[in-house]
Design a protein around this motif. Structure first.
Motif, short mmCIF file in Angstrom:
data_model
loop_
_atom_site.label_atom_id
_atom_site.label_comp_id
_atom_site.label_asym_id
_atom_site.label_seq_id
_atom_site.Cartn_x
_atom_site.Cartn_y
_atom_site.Cartn_z
N UNK A 187 0.85 -1.19 0.00
CA UNK A 187 0.00 0.00 0.00
C UNK A 187 0.89 1.24 0.00
N UNK A 188 0.29 2.38 -0.38
CA UNK A 188 1.06 3.62 -0.50
C UNK A 188 1.57 4.07 0.87
N UNK A 189 2.79 4.59 0.89
CA UNK A 189 3.39 5.10 2.13
C UNK A 189 3.68 6.58 1.97
N UNK A 190 3.38 7.34 3.01
CA UNK A 190 3.73 8.77 2.98
C UNK A 190 5.20 8.91 3.38
N UNK A 191 5.78 10.09 3.12
CA UNK A 191 7.19 10.31 3.40
C UNK A 191 7.49 10.25 4.90
N UNK A 192 6.45 10.50 5.72
CA UNK A 192 6.68 10.48 7.17
C UNK A 192 6.06 9.24 7.84
N UNK A 198 13.26 2.16 1.10
CA UNK A 198 11.85 2.56 1.09
C UNK A 198 11.70 3.91 0.40
N UNK A 199 12.72 4.76 0.54
CA UNK A 199 12.71 6.09 -0.08
C UNK A 199 14.14 6.60 -0.19
N UNK A 251 17.82 2.83 -4.98
CA UNK A 251 16.71 3.77 -4.83
C UNK A 251 15.49 3.01 -4.32
N UNK A 252 14.38 3.74 -4.21
CA UNK A 252 13.14 3.15 -3.68
C UNK A 252 12.83 1.82 -4.36
N UNK A 253 12.59 0.78 -3.55
CA UNK A 253 12.23 -0.51 -4.09
C UNK A 253 13.37 -1.49 -4.23
N UNK A 254 14.62 -1.04 -3.95
CA UNK A 254 15.79 -1.91 -4.14
C UNK A 254 16.18 -2.62 -2.85
N UNK A 255 16.42 -3.91 -2.97
CA UNK A 255 16.90 -4.73 -1.87
C UNK A 255 18.29 -5.24 -2.23
N UNK A 303 17.38 9.22 2.79
CA UNK A 303 16.93 7.84 2.55
C UNK A 303 16.19 7.31 3.76
N UNK A 304 15.33 6.34 3.48
CA UNK A 304 14.69 5.52 4.51
C UNK A 304 14.91 4.08 4.08
#
Ligand SMILES: [Fe+2]
Length: 181
Positions: free
Chosen positions: A43-48, A108-109, A128-132, A151-152
């Motif tokens: 599901x969508x995640x906000x930046x915070x 995550x971000x 970047x976002x989505x990379x493991x 980054x998160x």
């Protein structure tokens, strides 16, 4: 954009290859025993978003990876350019080191760059976002979050209390392009 740049370890000025397709990156890293995947949030995640929401959004992939790698705990680390200790935090893992367990990071971000030193090559992976990425235990590597870190990331550990860097003393990291400069 996720990117893998490959260099000979004694020629930091000459890029041998540069890949941006996730399947190509995963294939190239698999050849040297390093796992790379891309994950989708459920599901969508906000930046915070808080740690619990972030872990919940990727819970299926986390559970799969925990089982595969025997990781016991998962947490979330987050840095923004306004952090007062950003220069010190950036410096912490900026020189070549190893760990006694895998270094598993999911973005995550934001972004950050890992540099893996394997088979007389340096593999610079900009995540970047989505990379493991899973850096196997004992692999010489360094990490650059850049001068304005943003980054998160989710971290997976077998034993977070034992998480220390064993520095090789090599100056190699200083010869290669930095992240975000
Ligand atoms: Fe590390």
């Amino acid at each position: 954009m996720s990117q893998l740049d490959i260099y000979a370890d004694d020629a930091p000025q000459t890029r041998l290859a540069s890949l941006t397709d996730a399947r190509d990156i995963a294939g190239e890293l698999a050849r040297v025993g390093v796992a790379f995947e891309q994950w989708q949030a459920t599901h969508a995640l906000t930046d915070d978003a808080d740690q619990a929401s972030i872990l919940a959004a990727y819970s299926d992939d986390i559970a799969r990876l925990r089982q595969l790698g025997g990781y016991i705990t998962a947490d979330v680390v987050s840095l923004r350019p306004s952090h007062p200790d950003r220069a010190t935090l950036r410096q912490k893992f900026l020189d070549e080191h190893t760990h006694s367990e895998d270094e598993v990071r999911f973005f995550v971000a934001g972004s950050g760059a890992f540099y893996l030193h394997l088979h007389q090559r340096v593999f610079q992976l900009t995540c970047e976002k989505g990379d493991l990425l899973s850096v196997p235990a004992g692999t010489p590597h360094w990490f650059d979050m850049g001068p304005e870190p943003h980054f998160t990331a989710i971290r997976l550990f077998i034993d977070p209390a034992g998480w220390v860097g064993h520095f090789t003393g090599s100056p190699i990291a200083r010869q290669f392009p930095r992240h975000g400069e």
